[in-house]
Design an enzyme around this catalytic site. Structure first.
Site, PDB file in Angstrom:
ATOM      1  N   CYS A   1      -4.961   9.890  -2.723  1.00  0.00           N
ATOM      2  CA  CYS A   1      -4.265   8.950  -1.839  1.00  0.00           C
ATOM      3  C   CYS A   1      -2.823   8.748  -2.273  1.00  0.00           C
ATOM      4  O   CYS A   1      -1.972   8.383  -1.456  1.00  0.00           O
ATOM      5  CB  CYS A   1      -4.943   7.582  -1.852  1.00  0.00           C
ATOM      6  SG  CYS A   1      -6.658   7.593  -1.349  1.00  0.00           S
TER       7      CYS A   1
ATOM      8  N   ARG B   1       0.578  -2.054   7.385  1.00  0.00           N
ATOM      9  CA  ARG B   1       1.129  -0.813   6.831  1.00  0.00           C
ATOM     10  C   ARG B   1       2.120  -0.134   7.781  1.00  0.00           C
ATOM     11  O   ARG B   1       2.707   0.906   7.412  1.00  0.00           O
ATOM     12  CB  ARG B   1      -0.014   0.173   6.482  1.00  0.00           C
ATOM     13  CG  ARG B   1      -0.952  -0.337   5.402  1.00  0.00           C
ATOM     14  CD  ARG B   1      -1.800   0.797   4.818  1.00  0.00           C
ATOM     15  NE  ARG B   1      -0.995   1.754   4.062  1.00  0.00           N
ATOM     16  CZ  ARG B   1      -1.467   2.893   3.541  1.00  0.00           C
ATOM     17  NH1 ARG B   1      -2.747   3.206   3.705  1.00  0.00           N
ATOM     18  NH2 ARG B   1      -0.675   3.707   2.871  1.00  0.00           N
TER      19      ARG B   1
ATOM     20  N   ARG C   1      -9.858   5.303  11.151  1.00  0.00           N
ATOM     21  CA  ARG C   1      -8.408   5.131  11.237  1.00  0.00           C
ATOM     22  C   ARG C   1      -7.803   6.023  12.325  1.00  0.00           C
ATOM     23  O   ARG C   1      -7.426   5.551  13.378  1.00  0.00           O
ATOM     24  CB  ARG C   1      -7.773   5.431   9.873  1.00  0.00           C
ATOM     25  CG  ARG C   1      -8.272   4.528   8.745  1.00  0.00           C
ATOM     26  CD  ARG C   1      -7.752   3.121   8.870  1.00  0.00           C
ATOM     27  NE  ARG C   1      -8.209   2.244   7.808  1.00  0.00           N
ATOM     28  CZ  ARG C   1      -7.562   2.023   6.666  1.00  0.00           C
ATOM     29  NH1 ARG C   1      -6.437   2.640   6.413  1.00  0.00           N
ATOM     30  NH2 ARG C   1      -8.053   1.163   5.786  1.00  0.00           N
TER      31      ARG C   1
ATOM     32  N   ASP D   1       0.816  -1.223   0.000  1.00  0.00           N
ATOM     33  CA  ASP D   1       0.000   0.000   0.000  1.00  0.00           C
ATOM     34  C   ASP D   1       0.848   1.271   0.000  1.00  0.00           C
ATOM     35  O   ASP D   1       0.326   2.376   0.153  1.00  0.00           O
ATOM     36  CB  ASP D   1      -0.918   0.025   1.240  1.00  0.00           C
ATOM     37  CG  ASP D   1      -2.263  -0.658   0.981  1.00  0.00           C
ATOM     38  OD1 ASP D   1      -2.713  -0.685  -0.189  1.00  0.00           O
ATOM     39  OD2 ASP D   1      -2.864  -1.147   1.957  1.00  0.00           O
TER      40      ASP D   1
ATOM     41  N   HIS E   1     -11.284   7.224   5.095  1.00  0.00           N
ATOM     42  CA  HIS E   1     -10.334   8.319   5.322  1.00  0.00           C
ATOM     43  C   HIS E   1     -11.028   9.619   4.922  1.00  0.00           C
ATOM     44  O   HIS E   1     -11.834   9.629   3.989  1.00  0.00           O
ATOM     45  CB  HIS E   1      -9.094   8.189   4.414  1.00  0.00           C
ATOM     46  CG  HIS E   1      -8.017   7.282   4.925  1.00  0.00           C
ATOM     47  ND1 HIS E   1      -7.316   6.432   4.094  1.00  0.00           N
ATOM     48  CD2 HIS E   1      -7.486   7.129   6.172  1.00  0.00           C
ATOM     49  CE1 HIS E   1      -6.412   5.772   4.815  1.00  0.00           C
ATOM     50  NE2 HIS E   1      -6.490   6.176   6.060  1.00  0.00           N
TER      51      HIS E   1
HETATM   52  N1  ARG Z   1      -5.346   0.207   1.067  1.00  0.00           N
HETATM   53  C1  ARG Z   1      -5.069   1.455   1.712  1.00  0.00           C
HETATM   54  C2  ARG Z   1      -5.648   1.456   3.115  1.00  0.00           C
HETATM   55  O1  ARG Z   1      -6.722   0.959   3.300  1.00  0.00           O
HETATM   56  C3  ARG Z   1      -5.634   2.582   0.919  1.00  0.00           C
HETATM   57  C4  ARG Z   1      -5.241   3.919   1.448  1.00  0.00           C
HETATM   58  C5  ARG Z   1      -5.876   5.036   0.694  1.00  0.00           C
HETATM   59  N2  ARG Z   1      -5.340   6.264   1.099  1.00  0.00           N
HETATM   60  C6  ARG Z   1      -6.016   7.381   1.349  1.00  0.00           C
HETATM   61  N3  ARG Z   1      -5.359   8.466   1.591  1.00  0.00           N
HETATM   62  N4  ARG Z   1      -7.328   7.391   1.432  1.00  0.00           N
HETATM   63  O2  ARG Z   1      -5.029   1.930   4.043  1.00  0.00           O
END
Ligand code: ARG
Length: 275
Positions: A267, A98, A144, A73, A173
Protein backbone atom coordinates in the site's frame (compact mmCIF):
# COMPACT_ATOMS: atom_id res chain seq x y z
CA UNK A 1 9.61 -30.01 -9.17
CA UNK A 2 12.27 -28.04 -7.39
CA UNK A 3 13.08 -24.58 -8.68
CA UNK A 4 16.39 -23.01 -7.81
CA UNK A 5 16.33 -19.37 -6.78
CA UNK A 6 18.75 -18.52 -9.58
CA UNK A 7 15.83 -19.15 -11.96
CA UNK A 8 14.09 -16.01 -10.66
CA UNK A 9 15.30 -12.76 -12.12
CA UNK A 10 14.78 -9.37 -10.48
CA UNK A 11 13.97 -6.34 -12.60
CA UNK A 12 14.95 -2.89 -11.31
CA UNK A 13 11.89 -0.83 -10.49
CA UNK A 14 10.99 2.77 -9.87
CA UNK A 15 8.61 3.42 -6.99
CA UNK A 16 6.75 6.40 -5.58
CA UNK A 17 6.55 6.62 -1.78
CA UNK A 18 5.27 9.28 0.61
CA UNK A 19 6.69 9.69 4.13
CA UNK A 20 4.03 9.15 6.85
CA UNK A 21 4.64 12.61 8.33
CA UNK A 22 0.92 13.24 8.88
CA UNK A 23 -0.13 9.59 9.16
CA UNK A 24 -2.91 9.02 11.70
CA UNK A 25 -6.11 7.04 12.10
CA UNK A 26 -8.67 9.84 12.36
CA UNK A 27 -11.58 8.07 10.65
CA UNK A 28 -12.53 4.48 9.84
CA UNK A 29 -13.04 3.58 6.18
CA UNK A 30 -11.94 -0.05 6.46
CA UNK A 31 -12.36 -2.63 9.25
CA UNK A 32 -8.72 -2.33 10.37
CA UNK A 33 -9.03 1.32 11.32
CA UNK A 34 -10.04 2.25 14.85
CA UNK A 35 -9.61 5.95 15.70
CA UNK A 36 -9.69 5.02 19.40
CA UNK A 37 -6.44 3.09 18.99
CA UNK A 38 -3.61 5.60 18.86
CA UNK A 39 -0.88 5.53 16.23
CA UNK A 40 2.69 6.01 17.36
CA UNK A 41 4.02 8.53 14.75
CA UNK A 42 7.71 7.95 15.44
CA UNK A 43 7.28 4.18 15.10
CA UNK A 44 5.30 4.60 11.87
CA UNK A 45 8.07 6.75 10.41
CA UNK A 46 10.74 4.30 11.51
CA UNK A 47 8.88 1.35 9.94
CA UNK A 48 8.33 3.27 6.72
CA UNK A 49 12.03 4.25 6.64
CA UNK A 50 12.82 0.57 7.00
CA UNK A 51 10.69 -0.25 3.95
CA UNK A 52 12.34 2.51 1.94
CA UNK A 53 15.80 1.27 2.91
CA UNK A 54 14.90 -2.29 1.88
CA UNK A 55 13.72 -1.12 -1.56
CA UNK A 56 16.89 0.94 -2.07
CA UNK A 57 19.08 -1.96 -0.91
CA UNK A 58 17.42 -4.16 -3.51
CA UNK A 59 18.61 -1.66 -6.13
CA UNK A 60 15.29 0.05 -6.87
CA UNK A 61 14.76 3.77 -7.37
CA UNK A 62 12.53 5.55 -4.88
CA UNK A 63 10.82 8.87 -5.66
CA UNK A 64 9.09 10.84 -2.94
CA UNK A 65 5.73 12.57 -2.89
CA UNK A 66 5.52 15.45 -0.39
CA UNK A 67 3.06 14.64 2.41
CA UNK A 68 0.16 17.07 2.88
CA UNK A 69 -1.20 18.00 6.31
CA UNK A 70 -4.80 16.88 6.73
CA UNK A 71 -4.37 13.83 4.47
CA UNK A 72 -3.43 11.14 7.01
CA UNK A 73 -3.69 8.23 4.52
CA UNK A 74 -1.36 9.77 1.96
CA UNK A 75 1.43 7.37 2.94
CA UNK A 76 -0.55 4.75 0.98
CA UNK A 77 0.66 5.93 -2.43
CA UNK A 78 -0.52 2.75 -4.17
CA UNK A 79 -4.00 4.27 -4.18
CA UNK A 80 -3.04 7.50 -5.92
CA UNK A 81 -2.68 6.26 -9.49
CA UNK A 82 -1.97 3.38 -11.86
CA UNK A 83 1.04 3.78 -14.13
CA UNK A 84 1.43 1.46 -17.11
CA UNK A 85 3.73 2.05 -20.10
CA UNK A 86 4.38 5.58 -18.83
CA UNK A 87 0.65 6.38 -19.01
CA UNK A 88 -0.84 7.67 -15.79
CA UNK A 89 -4.40 7.17 -14.59
CA UNK A 90 -4.81 9.25 -11.42
CA UNK A 91 -7.27 7.95 -8.83
CA UNK A 92 -10.70 9.13 -7.81
CA UNK A 93 -11.20 8.11 -4.19
CA UNK A 94 -14.42 6.63 -2.86
CA UNK A 95 -14.23 8.47 0.47
CA UNK A 96 -14.18 12.26 0.76
CA UNK A 97 -11.47 12.03 3.45
CA UNK A 98 -8.96 10.89 0.82
CA UNK A 99 -10.28 12.79 -2.22
CA UNK A 100 -7.61 15.52 -2.20
CA UNK A 101 -4.79 12.98 -2.46
CA UNK A 102 -5.61 12.60 -6.15
CA UNK A 103 -4.66 16.19 -6.86
CA UNK A 104 -1.31 15.84 -5.12
CA UNK A 105 -0.57 12.79 -7.28
CA UNK A 106 -1.70 14.53 -10.42
CA UNK A 107 0.60 17.49 -9.77
CA UNK A 108 3.54 15.18 -9.05
CA UNK A 109 3.12 13.23 -12.30
CA UNK A 110 2.73 16.35 -14.41
CA UNK A 111 5.83 17.95 -12.81
CA UNK A 112 7.78 14.71 -13.32
CA UNK A 113 7.04 14.89 -17.04
CA UNK A 114 4.65 11.96 -17.41
CA UNK A 115 2.27 12.16 -20.39
CA UNK A 116 -0.56 11.48 -20.68
CA UNK A 117 -1.85 12.09 -17.15
CA UNK A 118 -5.55 11.24 -17.01
CA UNK A 119 -7.75 11.50 -13.95
CA UNK A 120 -10.33 8.78 -13.43
CA UNK A 121 -13.99 9.66 -13.88
CA UNK A 122 -15.53 6.78 -11.90
CA UNK A 123 -14.24 5.75 -8.46
CA UNK A 124 -10.78 4.27 -8.99
CA UNK A 125 -8.32 3.60 -6.15
CA UNK A 126 -5.22 3.16 -8.26
CA UNK A 127 -2.85 0.29 -7.78
CA UNK A 128 -4.78 -0.69 -4.66
CA UNK A 129 -7.28 -2.22 -7.10
CA UNK A 130 -5.36 -2.43 -10.41
CA UNK A 131 -2.38 -4.79 -10.54
CA UNK A 132 -0.39 -5.24 -13.73
CA UNK A 133 0.32 -8.93 -14.33
CA UNK A 134 2.35 -9.43 -17.49
CA UNK A 135 0.22 -8.38 -20.44
CA UNK A 136 -3.00 -7.84 -18.48
CA UNK A 137 -4.34 -5.79 -15.64
CA UNK A 138 -6.12 -7.58 -12.80
CA UNK A 139 -8.72 -5.19 -11.42
CA UNK A 140 -11.01 -5.43 -8.43
CA UNK A 141 -14.41 -4.08 -7.58
CA UNK A 142 -16.70 -4.73 -4.64
CA UNK A 143 -15.58 -2.22 -2.02
CA UNK A 144 -13.76 0.73 -3.58
CA UNK A 145 -13.11 0.83 -7.33
CA UNK A 146 -16.19 0.74 -9.56
CA UNK A 147 -16.71 -1.52 -12.54
CA UNK A 148 -16.93 1.50 -14.81
CA UNK A 149 -13.37 2.34 -13.78
CA UNK A 150 -12.24 -1.01 -15.19
CA UNK A 151 -13.66 -0.10 -18.60
CA UNK A 152 -12.04 3.31 -18.42
CA UNK A 153 -8.66 1.77 -17.49
CA UNK A 154 -8.83 -0.62 -20.44
CA UNK A 155 -9.34 2.33 -22.76
CA UNK A 156 -6.81 4.75 -21.24
CA UNK A 157 -4.06 2.29 -20.31
CA UNK A 158 -4.63 0.20 -23.42
CA UNK A 159 -4.31 -3.21 -21.75
CA UNK A 160 -6.83 -6.01 -21.29
CA UNK A 161 -8.49 -5.74 -17.88
CA UNK A 162 -9.74 -8.78 -15.94
CA UNK A 163 -12.51 -7.86 -13.49
CA UNK A 164 -12.47 -9.60 -10.10
CA UNK A 165 -14.99 -9.13 -7.29
CA UNK A 166 -13.91 -8.85 -3.67
CA UNK A 167 -16.35 -10.05 -1.01
CA UNK A 168 -14.61 -9.93 2.39
CA UNK A 169 -14.45 -6.39 3.87
CA UNK A 170 -11.11 -7.14 5.55
CA UNK A 171 -9.65 -7.41 2.06
CA UNK A 172 -11.17 -4.27 0.61
CA UNK A 173 -8.48 -3.56 -2.00
CA UNK A 174 -7.11 -6.09 -4.50
CA UNK A 175 -3.58 -5.62 -3.14
CA UNK A 176 -4.70 -6.91 0.26
CA UNK A 177 -5.91 -10.20 -1.26
CA UNK A 178 -3.58 -10.83 -4.20
CA UNK A 179 0.02 -10.09 -5.12
CA UNK A 180 1.69 -10.31 -8.53
CA UNK A 181 5.05 -12.10 -8.19
CA UNK A 182 6.14 -11.88 -11.82
CA UNK A 183 4.57 -11.75 -15.28
CA UNK A 184 2.75 -15.07 -14.87
CA UNK A 185 2.77 -15.93 -11.17
CA UNK A 186 0.51 -14.58 -8.46
CA UNK A 187 -0.34 -15.43 -4.86
CA UNK A 188 -3.80 -14.82 -3.39
CA UNK A 189 -6.37 -15.67 -0.73
CA UNK A 190 -9.27 -17.39 -2.55
CA UNK A 191 -12.06 -16.69 0.02
CA UNK A 192 -11.55 -12.94 -0.49
CA UNK A 193 -13.08 -13.36 -3.97
CA UNK A 194 -16.58 -14.10 -5.26
CA UNK A 195 -17.00 -17.68 -6.62
CA UNK A 196 -16.84 -16.68 -10.30
CA UNK A 197 -13.67 -14.67 -9.68
CA UNK A 198 -12.11 -17.63 -7.85
CA UNK A 199 -12.84 -19.86 -10.82
CA UNK A 200 -11.36 -17.31 -13.18
CA UNK A 201 -8.18 -16.95 -11.09
CA UNK A 202 -7.83 -20.71 -10.96
CA UNK A 203 -8.04 -20.96 -14.76
CA UNK A 204 -5.66 -18.05 -15.38
CA UNK A 205 -3.15 -19.02 -12.67
CA UNK A 206 -3.21 -22.78 -12.01
CA UNK A 207 0.24 -22.55 -10.37
CA UNK A 208 -0.62 -19.70 -8.01
CA UNK A 209 0.49 -19.74 -4.39
CA UNK A 210 -2.61 -19.82 -2.19
CA UNK A 211 -2.42 -17.99 1.14
CA UNK A 212 -3.87 -19.24 4.43
CA UNK A 213 -6.28 -17.01 6.33
CA UNK A 214 -3.60 -16.40 8.98
CA UNK A 215 -1.14 -15.13 6.38
CA UNK A 216 -3.84 -13.07 4.65
CA UNK A 217 -4.89 -11.30 7.86
CA UNK A 218 -1.20 -10.65 8.58
CA UNK A 219 -1.34 -8.68 5.26
CA UNK A 220 1.05 -11.18 3.71
CA UNK A 221 -0.47 -10.58 0.28
CA UNK A 222 0.29 -6.88 0.53
CA UNK A 223 3.65 -7.67 -0.98
CA UNK A 224 6.03 -5.93 -3.37
CA UNK A 225 7.80 -8.25 -5.81
CA UNK A 226 10.56 -7.39 -8.26
CA UNK A 227 10.34 -10.84 -9.82
CA UNK A 228 12.80 -12.38 -7.36
CA UNK A 229 12.62 -10.55 -4.01
CA UNK A 230 9.24 -10.38 -2.35
CA UNK A 231 8.93 -7.74 0.37
CA UNK A 232 6.14 -8.80 2.72
CA UNK A 233 5.09 -8.45 6.38
CA UNK A 234 7.28 -10.54 8.68
CA UNK A 235 4.19 -12.01 10.36
CA UNK A 236 3.25 -13.89 7.16
CA UNK A 237 5.55 -16.80 7.96
CA UNK A 238 3.72 -19.43 5.96
CA UNK A 239 3.82 -17.39 2.78
CA UNK A 240 7.52 -16.65 3.25
CA UNK A 241 8.18 -20.41 3.43
CA UNK A 242 6.10 -21.05 0.32
CA UNK A 243 7.87 -18.27 -1.59
CA UNK A 244 11.24 -19.63 -0.60
CA UNK A 245 10.27 -23.14 -1.74
CA UNK A 246 9.21 -21.69 -5.10
CA UNK A 247 12.57 -20.00 -5.66
CA UNK A 248 11.71 -16.46 -4.55
CA UNK A 249 13.59 -14.56 -1.88
CA UNK A 250 11.17 -13.39 0.84
CA UNK A 251 12.23 -10.07 2.38
CA UNK A 252 10.30 -9.62 5.64
CA UNK A 253 9.49 -6.14 6.95
CA UNK A 254 7.66 -5.05 10.10
CA UNK A 255 5.02 -2.36 9.66
CA UNK A 256 2.47 -2.79 12.50
CA UNK A 257 1.77 0.96 12.81
CA UNK A 258 0.76 1.19 9.16
CA UNK A 259 -1.50 -1.83 9.61
CA UNK A 260 -3.56 0.30 12.01
CA UNK A 261 -4.55 2.25 8.90
CA UNK A 262 -5.34 -0.96 7.05
CA UNK A 263 -2.14 -0.96 5.01
CA UNK A 264 1.09 -2.87 4.58
CA UNK A 265 4.22 -2.58 2.43
CA UNK A 266 2.49 -2.72 -0.96
CA UNK A 267 0.00 0.00 0.00
CA UNK A 268 2.97 2.32 0.62
CA UNK A 269 4.46 1.70 -2.84
CA UNK A 270 3.25 2.85 -6.27
CA UNK A 271 5.17 1.38 -9.18
CA UNK A 272 6.19 3.85 -11.90
CA UNK A 273 6.35 1.81 -15.08
CA UNK A 274 8.18 3.47 -17.95
CA UNK A 275 6.95 3.79 -21.51
N1 ARG B 1 -6.68 3.73 5.25
C1 ARG B 1 -6.51 3.50 3.84
C2 ARG B 1 -7.86 3.27 3.18
O1 ARG B 1 -8.68 2.62 3.76
C3 ARG B 1 -5.62 2.34 3.61
C4 ARG B 1 -5.26 2.15 2.17
C5 ARG B 1 -4.44 0.93 1.95
N2 ARG B 1 -3.98 0.90 0.63
C6 ARG B 1 -3.95 -0.16 -0.18
N3 ARG B 1 -3.38 -0.06 -1.33
N4 ARG B 1 -4.57 -1.28 0.14
O2 ARG B 1 -8.12 3.76 2.11
Amino acid sequence: MKTSSSARAARRRRYLLCPPRHFAVEYAINPWMDPARPVEPAAALQQWNGLRAVLLDLGHRVELLTPVRGLPDMVFTANGATVVDGRVLVARFRHHQRAAEADAHRRWFVAAGYRPVHTAGPVNEGEGDFLLAGPRILAATGFRTSRAAHREARRLLDRPVVTLTLVDPRFYHLDTALAVLDDDRIMYYPPAFAPASRRLLHVLYPRAILASEADAVAFGLNAVSDGRHVVLPAAARGLADRLHAEGYVPVPVRMPELLKGGGGPKCCVLELRPA
